[in-house]
Design an enzyme around this catalytic site. Structure first.
Site, PDB file in Angstrom:
ATOM      1  N   LYS A 200     -14.968   2.754   1.190  1.00 35.39           N
ATOM      2  CA  LYS A 200     -14.587   3.151   2.255  1.00 35.39           C
ATOM      3  C   LYS A 200     -13.225   3.882   2.434  1.00 35.39           C
ATOM      4  O   LYS A 200     -13.054   5.105   2.823  1.00 35.39           O
ATOM      5  CB  LYS A 200     -14.607   2.059   3.524  1.00 35.39           C
ATOM      6  CG  LYS A 200     -13.646   2.171   4.758  1.00 35.39           C
ATOM      7  CD  LYS A 200     -13.760   1.290   5.740  1.00 35.39           C
ATOM      8  CE  LYS A 200     -12.680   0.117   5.441  1.00 35.39           C
ATOM      9  NZ  LYS A 200     -11.273   0.630   6.089  1.00 35.39           N
ATOM     10  N   ASN A 201     -12.108   3.372   1.698  1.00 35.27           N
ATOM     11  CA  ASN A 201     -10.685   3.625   1.722  1.00 35.27           C
ATOM     12  C   ASN A 201     -10.509   4.767   0.933  1.00 35.27           C
ATOM     13  O   ASN A 201      -9.420   5.191   0.949  1.00 35.27           O
ATOM     14  CB  ASN A 201      -9.968   2.612   1.576  1.00 35.27           C
ATOM     15  CG  ASN A 201      -9.814   1.521   2.778  1.00 35.27           C
ATOM     16  OD1 ASN A 201     -10.333   2.001   3.652  1.00 35.27           O
ATOM     17  ND2 ASN A 201      -9.150   0.413   2.644  1.00 35.27           N
TER      18      ASN A 201
ATOM     19  N   CYS B 180      -2.019  -2.843  15.100  1.00 41.34           N
ATOM     20  CA  CYS B 180      -3.543  -3.508  15.410  1.00 41.34           C
ATOM     21  C   CYS B 180      -3.296  -5.269  15.071  1.00 41.34           C
ATOM     22  O   CYS B 180      -2.043  -5.487  15.002  1.00 41.34           O
ATOM     23  CB  CYS B 180      -4.493  -3.070  14.343  1.00 41.34           C
ATOM     24  SG  CYS B 180      -4.132  -3.119  12.726  1.00 41.34           S
TER      25      CYS B 180
ATOM     26  N   ARG C 219       2.271  -1.975  11.775  1.00 39.00           N
ATOM     27  CA  ARG C 219       1.632  -0.660  11.175  1.00 39.00           C
ATOM     28  C   ARG C 219       2.370   0.509  11.609  1.00 39.00           C
ATOM     29  O   ARG C 219       2.000   1.560  12.189  1.00 39.00           O
ATOM     30  CB  ARG C 219       0.213  -0.624  11.423  1.00 39.00           C
ATOM     31  CG  ARG C 219      -0.428  -1.789  10.848  1.00 39.00           C
ATOM     32  CD  ARG C 219      -2.160  -1.702  10.625  1.00 39.00           C
ATOM     33  NE  ARG C 219      -2.318  -1.022   9.450  1.00 39.00           N
ATOM     34  CZ  ARG C 219      -3.602  -0.719   9.321  1.00 39.00           C
ATOM     35  NH1 ARG C 219      -4.468  -1.293  10.028  1.00 39.00           N
ATOM     36  NH2 ARG C 219      -3.914  -0.130   7.987  1.00 39.00           N
TER      37      ARG C 219
ATOM     38  N   ASP D  37      -6.148  -6.889   1.375  1.00 38.33           N
ATOM     39  CA  ASP D  37      -7.575  -6.737   1.757  1.00 38.33           C
ATOM     40  C   ASP D  37      -8.595  -7.935   1.232  1.00 38.33           C
ATOM     41  O   ASP D  37      -9.690  -7.781   1.490  1.00 38.33           O
ATOM     42  CB  ASP D  37      -8.200  -5.209   1.378  1.00 38.33           C
ATOM     43  CG  ASP D  37      -7.612  -4.258   2.502  1.00 38.33           C
ATOM     44  OD1 ASP D  37      -6.857  -4.670   3.405  1.00 38.33           O
ATOM     45  OD2 ASP D  37      -7.670  -3.226   2.286  1.00 38.33           O
TER      46      ASP D  37
ATOM     47  N   ARG E 179     -17.323  -2.016  10.523  1.00 38.26           N
ATOM     48  CA  ARG E 179     -16.511  -0.719  10.252  1.00 38.26           C
ATOM     49  C   ARG E 179     -16.458  -0.559   8.595  1.00 38.26           C
ATOM     50  O   ARG E 179     -15.983   0.406   8.141  1.00 38.26           O
ATOM     51  CB  ARG E 179     -15.140  -1.097  10.645  1.00 38.26           C
ATOM     52  CG  ARG E 179     -14.880  -1.037  11.965  1.00 38.26           C
ATOM     53  CD  ARG E 179     -13.606  -1.029  12.756  1.00 38.26           C
ATOM     54  NE  ARG E 179     -12.679  -0.279  11.658  1.00 38.26           N
ATOM     55  CZ  ARG E 179     -11.613  -0.824  11.294  1.00 38.26           C
ATOM     56  NH1 ARG E 179     -11.182  -2.083  11.700  1.00 38.26           N
ATOM     57  NH2 ARG E 179     -10.884  -0.300  10.340  1.00 38.26           N
TER      58      ARG E 179
HETATM   59  N1  EPU Z   1       4.408   0.874   6.085  1.00 40.52           N
HETATM   60  C1  EPU Z   1       5.353   1.021   6.590  1.00 40.52           C
HETATM   61  N2  EPU Z   1       5.917   2.441   7.157  1.00 40.52           N
HETATM   62  C2  EPU Z   1       4.683   3.414   7.031  1.00 40.52           C
HETATM   63  C3  EPU Z   1       3.388   3.097   6.337  1.00 40.52           C
HETATM   64  C4  EPU Z   1       3.281   1.649   6.061  1.00 40.52           C
HETATM   65  O1  EPU Z   1       6.413   0.482   6.899  1.00 40.52           O
HETATM   66  O2  EPU Z   1       4.951   4.592   7.362  1.00 40.52           O
HETATM   67  C5  EPU Z   1       3.940  -0.677   5.701  1.00 40.52           C
HETATM   68  C6  EPU Z   1       2.897  -1.259   6.310  1.00 40.52           C
HETATM   69  O3  EPU Z   1       3.324  -1.618   7.526  1.00 40.52           O
HETATM   70  C7  EPU Z   1       2.368  -2.184   5.240  1.00 40.52           C
HETATM   71  C8  EPU Z   1       2.518  -1.468   4.040  1.00 40.52           C
HETATM   72  O4  EPU Z   1       3.646  -0.276   4.259  1.00 40.52           O
HETATM   73  O5  EPU Z   1       3.484  -3.218   5.350  1.00 40.52           O
HETATM   74  C9  EPU Z   1       1.592  -1.002   3.265  1.00 40.52           C
HETATM   75  O6  EPU Z   1       0.638  -0.239   4.271  1.00 40.52           O
HETATM   76  P1  EPU Z   1       0.085   1.024   3.997  1.00 40.52           P
HETATM   77  O7  EPU Z   1       0.639   2.338   4.581  1.00 40.52           O
HETATM   78  O8  EPU Z   1      -0.349   1.174   2.676  1.00 40.52           O
HETATM   79  O9  EPU Z   1      -1.400   0.844   4.545  1.00 40.52           O
HETATM   80  P2  EPU Z   1      -2.548   1.775   5.075  1.00 40.52           P
HETATM   81  O10 EPU Z   1      -2.334   3.109   4.205  1.00 40.52           O
HETATM   82  O11 EPU Z   1      -2.227   2.102   6.596  1.00 40.52           O
HETATM   83  C10 EPU Z   1      -4.487   1.220   3.872  1.00 40.52           C
HETATM   84  C11 EPU Z   1      -5.821   0.690   3.868  1.00 40.52           C
HETATM   85  C12 EPU Z   1      -5.867  -0.712   4.380  1.00 40.52           C
HETATM   86  C13 EPU Z   1      -5.029  -1.500   3.356  1.00 40.52           C
HETATM   87  C14 EPU Z   1      -3.516  -0.926   3.260  1.00 40.52           C
HETATM   88  C15 EPU Z   1      -2.886  -1.887   2.156  1.00 40.52           C
HETATM   89  C16 EPU Z   1      -7.103   2.633   4.455  1.00 40.52           C
HETATM   90  C17 EPU Z   1      -7.805   3.378   5.253  1.00 40.52           C
HETATM   91  N3  EPU Z   1      -6.638   1.409   4.787  1.00 40.52           N
HETATM   92  O12 EPU Z   1      -3.906   1.196   5.049  1.00 40.52           O
HETATM   93  O13 EPU Z   1      -7.210  -1.136   4.649  1.00 40.52           O
HETATM   94  O14 EPU Z   1      -5.085  -2.937   4.179  1.00 40.52           O
HETATM   95  O15 EPU Z   1      -3.661   0.244   2.774  1.00 40.52           O
HETATM   96  O16 EPU Z   1      -3.364  -1.840   0.836  1.00 40.52           O
HETATM   97  O17 EPU Z   1      -7.013   2.977   3.315  1.00 40.52           O
HETATM   98  C18 EPU Z   1      -8.935  -2.343   5.457  1.00 40.52           C
HETATM   99  O18 EPU Z   1      -9.915  -1.663   4.583  1.00 40.52           O
HETATM  100  O19 EPU Z   1      -9.321  -3.443   5.898  1.00 40.52           O
HETATM  101  C19 EPU Z   1      -7.453  -2.132   5.571  1.00 40.52           C
HETATM  102  C20 EPU Z   1      -6.769  -2.469   6.556  1.00 40.52           C
END
Ligand code: EPU
Length: 423
Positions: free
Chosen positions: A22-23, A116, A121, A308, A400
């Site tokens: 998915k991701n 969320c 986030r 995850d 999802r």
């Molecule tokens: N963060 C910041 N600032 C930002 C972005 C992120 O502080 O601008 C922090 C977040 O709050 C978190 C950390 O950095 O503490 C990592 O978050 P990341 O940005 O890597 O998460 P994401 O890219 O929004 C993806 C996956 C998530 C998964 C995370 C971590 C997708 C669509 N989503 O989210 O997947 O948990 O990486 O590996 O790729 C899921 O599939 O259930 C899911 C939540």
């Protein structure tokens, strides 16, 4: 709303085919914005989040349709640059259209995604990286209004309080593919899904070095072409079923699952008493002895233990023969499953960002509430091993991210079925 019913006490034995990730699918679909030519993306799971991304492409004016496990994004032009609140509010990952819209058209309006249930986030890293390329950004009426014609390559350090960010890396990478000169993204996320996006972009004609590492180097090109690409298998789905084999004391063969994407999990599952063998391009998983040993894990960015899989691992720890310590370093609030697991007889307390899990052999089925995608999977796993029946409400979270979950689990011996809400 639909509910899932799980009758505990059945051992999982047999083969489960692992679907596409998915991701990886979501950013790769967003990347098709970068060309007007047709793209064929294979091995894309049939999930709610993927349908949402297709709706976003449709809202932007592109025609995308599914044929089996392939999504065909037809040749055509993007007609507007707005990702509306109605869609973004249902899926946070929609933010990943910001980078390709900017890279391609120099403008984008994307609804500001909210927090969320797993935590606040923020998106500061996305904005920092894009601003470094020369994009002007303002937030107005709940929308990110971004403008940046003639983006210029720069050296960007993309680290924050919690380390690297998956979707921020994706966004900056996609914005940079046409930027003049060289963009270097330091502390880029090295998750296999980010590597898969980079490989897709390279297949489209992008000049990217360092895919799968924490430094990405991008040289701007003039245009990208359509291509055909197959998405990697879902390491989180595979990991969930690996835990399923061990929690039920069964034996599963996970077709297409890749060991190299799940090294941290495999290491911990071996400590817990699991045997994990690479066989014919998949993984075979079963217990070495009768018991599950307690486990200590800390979630980290890749190649550390993935957040995850934290909730699912907690269900396994809940039936171990000792005390496990699970620390969440990516989303310190991602513990909502604990109260539900405790309703099923688990003994888990929270100390800050750490959960202390005392193993028990007395989990019992109960009505529980799914709070997010991975928490729901943890409740299904606990339900498989609990005595009696577990009734999981709010299954839409599972829809999802887990393709054909009931079908796949039923085929290997689980008693699990869906109660459809009569409207
Ligand atoms: N963060 C910041 N600032 C930002 C972005 C992120 O502080 O601008 C922090 C977040 O709050 C978190 C950390 O950095 O503490 C990592 O978050 P990341 O940005 O890597 O998460 P994401 O890219 O929004 C993806 C996956 C998530 C998964 C995370 C971590 C997708 C669509 N989503 O989210 O997947 O948990 O990486 O590996 O790729 C899921 O599939 O259930 C899911 C939540």
């Amino acid at each position: 709303m639909d509910k899932l019913l799980v009758e505990g006490g059945n051992v999982l034995n047999g083969t489960i085919p692992i679907s596409g990730a998915k991701n990886a699918s979501l950013p790769i679909l967003a990347a098709t914005i970068l060309t007007d030519e047709e793209c064929r993306i294979k091995n894309v799971p049939d999930l709610k989040d993927v349908s949402t991304m297709i709706k976003i492409l449709n809202a932007l004016g592109r025609d995308a349709r599914r044929e089996g496990d392939t999504i065909i994004v037809s040749a055509g032009q993007i007609k507007n640059h707005i990702a509306p609140y109605e869609l973004v509010s249902t899926m946070r990952a929609s933010i990943v259209v910001l980078g390709p819209l900017l890279g391609r058209f120099g403008e984008a309006e994307v609804s500001f995604p909210g927090g969320c249930v797993i935590g606040p986030r923020p998106i500061d890293l996305h904005l920092k990286g894009l601003r470094a390329l020369g994009v002007e950004i303002e937030v107005k009426s709940g929308y990110i209004l971004a403008n940046g014609k003639n983006l210029k390559g720069r050296k960007i350090y993309l680290g924050g309080h919690f380390g690297s960010s998956v979707l921020a890396t994706d966004n900056v990478l996609m914005a940079a593919v046409f930027a003049e000169g060289e963009t270097i993204i330091e502390n880029s996320a090295s998750e296999p899904e980010v590597e898969d996006l980079a490989r897709f972009l390279i297949a489209m004609g992008a000049d990217i070095k360092g895919a799968g590492t924490s430094t990405l180097k991008v040289r701007g090109v003039k245009s990208l072409r359509g291509t055909e690409y197959s998405v990697i298998p879902d390491r989180i789905e595979a990991g969930t079923y690996m835990i399923g084999a061990l929690i039920t004391n069964g034996r599963l063969y996970l077709e297409h699952a890749r060991a190299e994407h799940n090294l941290a999990l495999i290491d911990k599952l071996r400590e817990a008493g699991g045997v994990i063998d690479e066989v014919d391009g998949g993984l075979e998983v079963y217990r070495a002895g009768d018991v599950i040993n307690p486990i200590d894990i800390t979630t980290l960015t890749y190649p550390g233990f993935p957040t995850d899989l934290q909730a699912q691992m907690m269900s396994l720890a809940a039936i171990s023969n000792g005390i496990s310590v699970i620390t969440e370093k990516i989303y310190p609030d991602r513990f909502i499953h604990i109260s539900e697991l405790n309703r099923m007889g688990a003994d888990i307390v929270i100390e800050g960002a750490t959960a202390i899990v005392k193993g028990t052999n007395k989990l019992s089925g109960a009505p529980v509430m799914a709070s997010d995608l991975r928490a729901s999977a943890a409740l299904v796993l606990a339900g498989l091993v609990a005595s009696g029946q577990t009734e999981i409400a709010r299954v839409y979270h599972l829809d999802r991210g887990y393709e054909k979950l009931e079908e796949k689990l039923s085929a290997v011996g689980a008693k699990i079925w869906r109660m459809k809400e009569i409207k």
